[in-house]
Design a protein around this motif. Sequence first.
Motif, PDB file in Angstrom:
ATOM      1  N   THR A 116       0.815  -1.220   0.000  1.00 54.65           N
ATOM      2  CA  THR A 116       0.000   0.000   0.000  1.00 54.65           C
ATOM      3  C   THR A 116       0.843   1.262   0.000  1.00 54.65           C
ATOM      4  O   THR A 116       0.304   2.366  -0.012  1.00 54.65           O
ATOM      5  CB  THR A 116      -0.940   0.015   1.219  1.00 54.65           C
ATOM      6  OG1 THR A 116      -0.163  -0.151   2.413  1.00 54.65           O
ATOM      7  CG2 THR A 116      -1.970  -1.110   1.129  1.00 54.65           C
ATOM      8  N   THR A 160      -9.427  -0.102  -1.446  1.00 57.41           N
ATOM      9  CA  THR A 160      -8.023   0.126  -1.085  1.00 57.41           C
ATOM     10  C   THR A 160      -7.159   0.209  -2.330  1.00 57.41           C
ATOM     11  O   THR A 160      -7.302  -0.607  -3.244  1.00 57.41           O
ATOM     12  CB  THR A 160      -7.505  -1.009  -0.182  1.00 57.41           C
ATOM     13  OG1 THR A 160      -8.343  -1.102   0.978  1.00 57.41           O
ATOM     14  CG2 THR A 160      -6.065  -0.760   0.250  1.00 57.41           C
ATOM     15  N   TYR A 182      -3.670  -0.348  -4.046  1.00 62.25           N
ATOM     16  CA  TYR A 182      -2.461  -1.143  -3.897  1.00 62.25           C
ATOM     17  C   TYR A 182      -1.478  -0.786  -5.007  1.00 62.25           C
ATOM     18  O   TYR A 182      -1.879  -0.436  -6.121  1.00 62.25           O
ATOM     19  CB  TYR A 182      -2.781  -2.641  -3.978  1.00 62.25           C
ATOM     20  CG  TYR A 182      -3.577  -3.162  -2.810  1.00 62.25           C
ATOM     21  CD1 TYR A 182      -2.944  -3.611  -1.659  1.00 62.25           C
ATOM     22  CD2 TYR A 182      -4.969  -3.225  -2.864  1.00 62.25           C
ATOM     23  CE1 TYR A 182      -3.678  -4.098  -0.581  1.00 62.25           C
ATOM     24  CE2 TYR A 182      -5.710  -3.709  -1.793  1.00 62.25           C
ATOM     25  CZ  TYR A 182      -5.050  -4.148  -0.659  1.00 62.25           C
ATOM     26  OH  TYR A 182      -5.771  -4.624   0.400  1.00 62.25           O
TER      27      TYR A 182
END
Length: 262
Positions: free
Chosen positions: A55, A91, A93
């Motif tokens: 991340t 999220t 990445y």
Amino acid sequence: MEGCKKVQVHAPEGLRCEYLNSPLGVDTHTPRFTWRINSEDSTMMQEGYRLFVGTDSVQVAAGKTNVWDSHKITGASSLVSYEGDSLKPFTKYYWSVQIWSQHAQSPISKPASFETGMMRMKNWQGQWITDSADVKTKPAPYFRHPFQVSKKVKSAKAYVAVAGLYELSINGQKVGDHILDPMYTRFDKRNLYVTYDITSHLKNGDNVVGVLLGNGWYNHQSTAVWNFDKAGWRNRPRFCLDIRITYDDNTTETITTTPEWK
């Protein structure tokens, strides 16, 4: 005796996730990664690779990761599926790759990115809504909903699932360059959704989201096209939408479809 020619192995290029450049709304737990060998030597062959997923783009660029390190794997494949811990929804990445050839080891590639979508049905918050018109009605219904943005926005994504066809707008401006979305599907088995980055469309204060619905293959009006007018799923077009706003203070807010929409 002529010396051996030294072959330089550059970092891999053309990194793609699910065959897309930096995709949004990736909704598989095992996304596929692809890349291209970058070398002036046409005889160069990949003999091994190593993937880094994390991340933090800076860490991934340096070969460090907080999500998945495949470690060196022997093989010529440039199509590899993710095998790390479960990916989180919503999220972003970053990932990079390093390869080995018969000549040398390459540098680590520049990071590419992908962002996950809903990942699970339970993460949807919006309700499916439609109008009250007859199924045989041809004109497209319009929907609109005002909402407030009271803090500085870091990012905002819109997730739109539609039975039929649609155009999404924010503050009167069409979002994206797609037409005739979403793709046809078996509506009695699954519905598809599309993810948009709408960060630049929002403004501080009053905002309005609009959706224009079309019948499409969900509510086909023609009686001469493969009997689609008799499809078991046929009904008025409808949609479900979540706008997920992340503010600068890392709090989030979700604007959702409800029966109260105009």
